[in-house]
Design an enzyme around this catalytic site. Sequence first.
Site, PDB file in Angstrom:
ATOM      1  N   GLY A 193       0.798  -1.147   0.041  1.00  0.00           N
ATOM      2  CA  GLY A 193      -0.240  -0.177   0.069  1.00  0.00           C
ATOM      3  C   GLY A 193       0.865   1.252  -0.013  1.00  0.00           C
TER       4      GLY A 193
ATOM      5  N   TYR B 110      -8.197   0.341  17.649  1.00  0.00           N
ATOM      6  CA  TYR B 110      -9.187  -0.645  18.094  1.00  0.00           C
ATOM      7  C   TYR B 110      -8.843  -2.247  17.898  1.00  0.00           C
TER       8      TYR B 110
ATOM      9  N   PHE C 295     -14.341   0.587   5.792  1.00  0.00           N
ATOM     10  CA  PHE C 295     -15.356   1.271   5.602  1.00  0.00           C
ATOM     11  C   PHE C 295     -16.208   1.349   6.815  1.00  0.00           C
TER      12      PHE C 295
ATOM     13  N   ARG D 226      -3.967 -10.299  -1.395  1.00  0.00           N
ATOM     14  CA  ARG D 226      -4.872 -11.495  -1.004  1.00  0.00           C
ATOM     15  C   ARG D 226      -4.324 -12.839  -1.587  1.00  0.00           C
TER      16      ARG D 226
ATOM     17  N   GLY E  23       1.493   3.085  -2.447  1.00  0.00           N
ATOM     18  CA  GLY E  23       1.444   4.064  -3.323  1.00  0.00           C
ATOM     19  C   GLY E  23       0.552   5.386  -2.800  1.00  0.00           C
ATOM     20  N   THR E  24       0.223   5.300  -1.858  1.00  0.00           N
ATOM     21  CA  THR E  24      -1.020   6.235  -1.178  1.00  0.00           C
ATOM     22  C   THR E  24      -0.809   6.599   0.301  1.00  0.00           C
TER      23      THR E  24
ATOM     24  N   PRO F  85      -1.783   3.542  14.829  1.00  0.00           N
ATOM     25  CA  PRO F  85      -2.033   5.062  14.678  1.00  0.00           C
ATOM     26  C   PRO F  85      -3.486   5.463  14.976  1.00  0.00           C
ATOM     27  N   GLY F  86      -3.577   6.812  15.721  1.00  0.00           N
ATOM     28  CA  GLY F  86      -4.877   7.371  15.652  1.00  0.00           C
ATOM     29  C   GLY F  86      -5.044   7.932  14.390  1.00  0.00           C
TER      30      GLY F  86
ATOM     31  N   SER G 122     -22.799  -7.358   3.643  1.00  0.00           N
ATOM     32  CA  SER G 122     -22.919  -8.562   3.175  1.00  0.00           C
ATOM     33  C   SER G 122     -21.733  -9.591   3.516  1.00  0.00           C
TER      34      SER G 122
HETATM   35  C1  HXC Z   1     -21.304  -1.804   2.775  1.00  0.00           C
HETATM   36  C2  HXC Z   1     -19.854  -2.068   1.125  1.00  0.00           C
HETATM   37  C3  HXC Z   1     -19.190  -0.800   1.157  1.00  0.00           C
HETATM   38  C4  HXC Z   1     -19.791   0.158   1.924  1.00  0.00           C
HETATM   39  C5  HXC Z   1     -18.099  -1.932  -0.476  1.00  0.00           C
HETATM   40  N1  HXC Z   1     -19.132  -2.838   0.164  1.00  0.00           N
HETATM   41  N2  HXC Z   1     -18.214  -0.801   0.223  1.00  0.00           N
HETATM   42  N3  HXC Z   1     -20.671  -2.582   1.790  1.00  0.00           N
HETATM   43  N4  HXC Z   1     -20.900  -0.355   2.857  1.00  0.00           N
HETATM   44  N5  HXC Z   1     -19.302   1.241   2.248  1.00  0.00           N
HETATM   45  C6  HXC Z   1     -19.119  -4.275   0.004  1.00  0.00           C
HETATM   46  C7  HXC Z   1     -19.631  -4.576  -1.587  1.00  0.00           C
HETATM   47  O1  HXC Z   1     -20.812  -4.188  -1.807  1.00  0.00           O
HETATM   48  C8  HXC Z   1     -19.422  -5.834  -1.958  1.00  0.00           C
HETATM   49  O2  HXC Z   1     -20.116  -6.711  -1.485  1.00  0.00           O
HETATM   50  C9  HXC Z   1     -18.095  -6.076  -1.163  1.00  0.00           C
HETATM   51  O3  HXC Z   1     -18.000  -5.061  -0.071  1.00  0.00           O
HETATM   52  C10 HXC Z   1     -16.733  -5.693  -1.774  1.00  0.00           C
HETATM   53  O4  HXC Z   1     -17.019  -4.569  -2.597  1.00  0.00           O
HETATM   54  P1  HXC Z   1     -15.799  -4.353  -3.790  1.00  0.00           P
HETATM   55  O5  HXC Z   1     -16.447  -2.808  -4.048  1.00  0.00           O
HETATM   56  O6  HXC Z   1     -16.161  -4.959  -4.924  1.00  0.00           O
HETATM   57  O7  HXC Z   1     -14.590  -4.467  -3.161  1.00  0.00           O
HETATM   58  P2  HXC Z   1     -13.257  -3.932  -3.928  1.00  0.00           P
HETATM   59  O8  HXC Z   1     -13.263  -2.942  -5.267  1.00  0.00           O
HETATM   60  O9  HXC Z   1     -12.161  -4.942  -3.709  1.00  0.00           O
HETATM   61  O10 HXC Z   1     -12.831  -2.592  -2.836  1.00  0.00           O
HETATM   62  C11 HXC Z   1     -12.471  -2.924  -1.482  1.00  0.00           C
HETATM   63  C12 HXC Z   1     -12.923  -1.905  -0.431  1.00  0.00           C
HETATM   64  C13 HXC Z   1     -12.564  -0.332  -0.686  1.00  0.00           C
HETATM   65  C14 HXC Z   1     -12.280  -2.298   0.824  1.00  0.00           C
HETATM   66  C15 HXC Z   1     -14.407  -2.090  -0.299  1.00  0.00           C
HETATM   67  O11 HXC Z   1     -12.974   0.525   0.053  1.00  0.00           O
HETATM   68  C16 HXC Z   1     -11.072  -0.358  -1.133  1.00  0.00           C
HETATM   69  O12 HXC Z   1     -10.393  -0.553  -2.287  1.00  0.00           O
HETATM   70  N6  HXC Z   1     -10.483   0.007  -0.050  1.00  0.00           N
HETATM   71  C17 HXC Z   1      -8.953   0.307  -0.033  1.00  0.00           C
HETATM   72  C18 HXC Z   1      -8.544   1.389   0.641  1.00  0.00           C
HETATM   73  C19 HXC Z   1      -9.173   1.542   2.052  1.00  0.00           C
HETATM   74  O13 HXC Z   1     -10.159   0.999   2.260  1.00  0.00           O
HETATM   75  N7  HXC Z   1      -8.467   2.659   3.023  1.00  0.00           N
HETATM   76  C20 HXC Z   1      -8.754   2.891   4.102  1.00  0.00           C
HETATM   77  C21 HXC Z   1      -7.953   2.266   5.337  1.00  0.00           C
HETATM   78  S1  HXC Z   1      -8.270   3.270   6.763  1.00  0.00           S
HETATM   79  P3  HXC Z   1     -21.484  -7.348  -2.476  1.00  0.00           P
HETATM   80  O14 HXC Z   1     -21.990  -8.426  -1.562  1.00  0.00           O
HETATM   81  O15 HXC Z   1     -22.323  -6.295  -2.657  1.00  0.00           O
HETATM   82  O16 HXC Z   1     -20.667  -8.234  -3.465  1.00  0.00           O
HETATM   83  C22 HXC Z   1      -8.026   2.503   7.785  1.00  0.00           C
HETATM   84  C23 HXC Z   1      -7.844   3.233   9.175  1.00  0.00           C
HETATM   85  C24 HXC Z   1      -8.491   2.814  10.280  1.00  0.00           C
HETATM   86  O17 HXC Z   1      -7.981   1.247   7.870  1.00  0.00           O
HETATM   87  C25 HXC Z   1      -8.520   3.789  11.641  1.00  0.00           C
HETATM   88  C26 HXC Z   1      -8.876   5.141  11.498  1.00  0.00           C
HETATM   89  C27 HXC Z   1      -8.737   5.948  12.691  1.00  0.00           C
HETATM   90  P1  NAP Z   2      -4.895   4.248   2.136  1.00  0.00           P
HETATM   91  O1  NAP Z   2      -4.180   5.447   1.446  1.00  0.00           O
HETATM   92  O2  NAP Z   2      -6.531   4.028   1.634  1.00  0.00           O
HETATM   93  O3  NAP Z   2      -4.111   3.134   2.199  1.00  0.00           O
HETATM   94  C1  NAP Z   2      -4.604   1.654   1.783  1.00  0.00           C
HETATM   95  C2  NAP Z   2      -3.506   1.253   0.819  1.00  0.00           C
HETATM   96  O4  NAP Z   2      -3.712  -0.257   0.735  1.00  0.00           O
HETATM   97  C3  NAP Z   2      -3.704   1.730  -0.477  1.00  0.00           C
HETATM   98  O5  NAP Z   2      -2.383   2.132  -1.154  1.00  0.00           O
HETATM   99  C4  NAP Z   2      -4.196   0.630  -1.328  1.00  0.00           C
HETATM  100  O6  NAP Z   2      -3.788   0.437  -2.714  1.00  0.00           O
HETATM  101  C5  NAP Z   2      -3.685  -0.738  -0.610  1.00  0.00           C
HETATM  102  N1  NAP Z   2      -4.343  -1.744  -0.756  1.00  0.00           N
HETATM  103  C6  NAP Z   2      -5.799  -1.974  -0.776  1.00  0.00           C
HETATM  104  N2  NAP Z   2      -6.263  -3.180  -0.882  1.00  0.00           N
HETATM  105  C7  NAP Z   2      -5.108  -4.051  -1.443  1.00  0.00           C
HETATM  106  C8  NAP Z   2      -4.935  -5.048  -1.790  1.00  0.00           C
HETATM  107  N3  NAP Z   2      -5.960  -6.158  -1.920  1.00  0.00           N
HETATM  108  N4  NAP Z   2      -3.660  -5.532  -2.295  1.00  0.00           N
HETATM  109  C9  NAP Z   2      -2.542  -4.731  -2.140  1.00  0.00           C
HETATM  110  N5  NAP Z   2      -2.796  -3.539  -1.590  1.00  0.00           N
HETATM  111  C10 NAP Z   2      -4.016  -3.078  -1.454  1.00  0.00           C
HETATM  112  O7  NAP Z   2      -5.217   4.501   3.560  1.00  0.00           O
HETATM  113  P2  NAP Z   2      -4.006   4.766   4.727  1.00  0.00           P
HETATM  114  O8  NAP Z   2      -4.962   5.971   5.656  1.00  0.00           O
HETATM  115  O9  NAP Z   2      -2.902   5.488   4.342  1.00  0.00           O
HETATM  116  O10 NAP Z   2      -3.842   3.775   5.566  1.00  0.00           O
HETATM  117  C11 NAP Z   2      -2.583   2.875   5.840  1.00  0.00           C
HETATM  118  C12 NAP Z   2      -2.608   2.077   6.966  1.00  0.00           C
HETATM  119  O11 NAP Z   2      -2.943   2.723   8.105  1.00  0.00           O
HETATM  120  C13 NAP Z   2      -3.747   0.927   6.867  1.00  0.00           C
HETATM  121  O12 NAP Z   2      -3.206  -0.040   7.259  1.00  0.00           O
HETATM  122  C14 NAP Z   2      -4.664   1.615   7.805  1.00  0.00           C
HETATM  123  O13 NAP Z   2      -5.556   0.424   8.476  1.00  0.00           O
HETATM  124  C15 NAP Z   2      -3.767   2.152   8.755  1.00  0.00           C
HETATM  125  N6  NAP Z   2      -4.494   3.275   9.727  1.00  0.00           N
HETATM  126  C16 NAP Z   2      -4.840   4.504   9.266  1.00  0.00           C
HETATM  127  C17 NAP Z   2      -5.353   5.456   9.950  1.00  0.00           C
HETATM  128  C18 NAP Z   2      -5.634   6.727   9.531  1.00  0.00           C
HETATM  129  O14 NAP Z   2      -5.845   7.689  10.213  1.00  0.00           O
HETATM  130  N7  NAP Z   2      -5.107   7.009   8.230  1.00  0.00           N
HETATM  131  C19 NAP Z   2      -5.363   5.362  11.419  1.00  0.00           C
HETATM  132  C20 NAP Z   2      -5.143   4.039  12.016  1.00  0.00           C
HETATM  133  C21 NAP Z   2      -4.590   2.900  10.985  1.00  0.00           C
HETATM  134  P3  NAP Z   2      -4.369  -0.033  -4.195  1.00  0.00           P
HETATM  135  O15 NAP Z   2      -5.839   0.722  -3.947  1.00  0.00           O
HETATM  136  O16 NAP Z   2      -3.446   0.371  -5.291  1.00  0.00           O
HETATM  137  O17 NAP Z   2      -4.322  -1.293  -3.818  1.00  0.00           O
END
Ligand code: HXC
Ligand code: NAP
Length: 296
Positions: A21, A154, A104, A74, A23-24, A196-197, A112
């Site tokens: 991850g 958490y 999310f 994965r 790249g972002t 991280p928070g 689901s």
């Molecule tokens: C309910 C959802 C949903 C949503 C997707 N789904 N988004 N369900 N609410 N908001 C469901 C879809 O309907 C589908 O189920 C299944 O999840 C897969 O969805 P896809 O869109 O096909 O998945 P995909 O394209 O692989 O995308 C994965 C993703 C997406 C996790 C849903 O958000 C993503 O690419 N995220 C990567 C980056 C990321 O999440 N960064 C944040 C990390 S921050 P069905 O049954 O309909 O097929 C973090 C910080 C935590 O972790 C702490 C902060 C303080």
């Molecule tokens: P982010 O920019 O969305 O980073 C998530 C990264 O994961 C993206 O670069 C995404 O790239 C990659 N990724 C998602 N699915 C993947 C897959 N199947 N295979 C390989 N790479 C995948 O969000 P972020 O906030 O920087 O989060 C980074 C880390 O910090 C995460 O572990 C998150 O849980 C943690 N964290 C963040 C916060 C916060 O406040 N930001 C707080 C606590 C913990 P692609 O879409 O190109 O795959």
Amino acid sequence: MYNQPMLRDGALEGKTIIVTGGGTGLGRSMAKYFLELGANVVIASRKMEVLEKTAQELTTETGGKVLPIACDARKYFEVEEVLQKSIEHFGAVHGLVNNAAGNFISPTEHLSHKGFDVVVDIVLKGTYNFTLAVGKYWIAEKIKGTIMNIVTTYAWTGSGYVVPSAAAKAGVLAITRSLAVEWGAKYGIRSNAIAPGPFPTAGAWERLFPEEAMGKELSAKLHPTTRVPLKRVGEHQELANLAAFLMSDFSSYINGEVITIDGGEWLQGAGEFSNLNEVPDEKWQEIAMAVRGKSK
Ligand code: HXC
Ligand code: NAP
């Protein structure tokens, strides 16, 4: 001061580090600082166009060597390919940062089973896939590598509305501590984590704090800073400093640790009386008198 680079020049020289991850968001910020400190960095995630753009920017910004490789964390065989390409390109790999994640907010009953799967698979399976592939290579090559996992606070408290993420991060934390002992004792491989928070990134904010959809009033009330005793969000360089320290030899005796960097956020939520922060100073005298009166 707290957002200045912390380690001395060359602190990561001679090391090649894979950042999933990278790249972002936070992954990009860690990768950038590792490059500034002299490491070679591999950034790996699904979107090649994002990785290539970041790699170009980081090369320009730091002058370091960065290799973008597309992979879905994965899929074990894609992960093995990342490792092989990294070794071919840089000669060896010494560090692994499991940072890739999916997340999310959602009421759990609205999910689901695929929605649950997608988050758990990216976070937990993605982490153990990389850990297993890289760990087997280190053991075979007798490399005392370092693993650093990005979890969340958490992971130990759990949290409503992000249940798949909480379950997966708790699993990652268990892997961190388990391998710190197992691979630490047998192979000198260190395993640590950072929790991280809130650190603003597009990825997290769009999915966890969707201000527009929540509306002004609700998003002001729920803004992350309202829960942080230090009343601010984190700066990326603060996290990059901690990550670079944990990946460097300066932290050689730290193993199996999870370091929280959240301005005190999770403890504020945990403390029974923490919400007394809301009581104005002038009210305390009145309260003291009343309480003392009752004690008599
Ligand atoms: C309910 C959802 C949903 C949503 C997707 N789904 N988004 N369900 N609410 N908001 C469901 C879809 O309907 C589908 O189920 C299944 O999840 C897969 O969805 P896809 O869109 O096909 O998945 P995909 O394209 O692989 O995308 C994965 C993703 C997406 C996790 C849903 O958000 C993503 O690419 N995220 C990567 C980056 C990321 O999440 N960064 C944040 C990390 S921050 P069905 O049954 O309909 O097929 C973090 C910080 C935590 O972790 C702490 C902060 C303080
Ligand atoms: P982010 O920019 O969305 O980073 C998530 C990264 O994961 C993206 O670069 C995404 O790239 C990659 N990724 C998602 N699915 C993947 C897959 N199947 N295979 C390989 N790479 C995948 O969000 P972020 O906030 O920087 O989060 C980074 C880390 O910090 C995460 O572990 C998150 O849980 C943690 N964290 C963040 C916060 C916060 O406040 N930001 C707080 C606590 C913990 P692609 O879409 O190109 O795959």
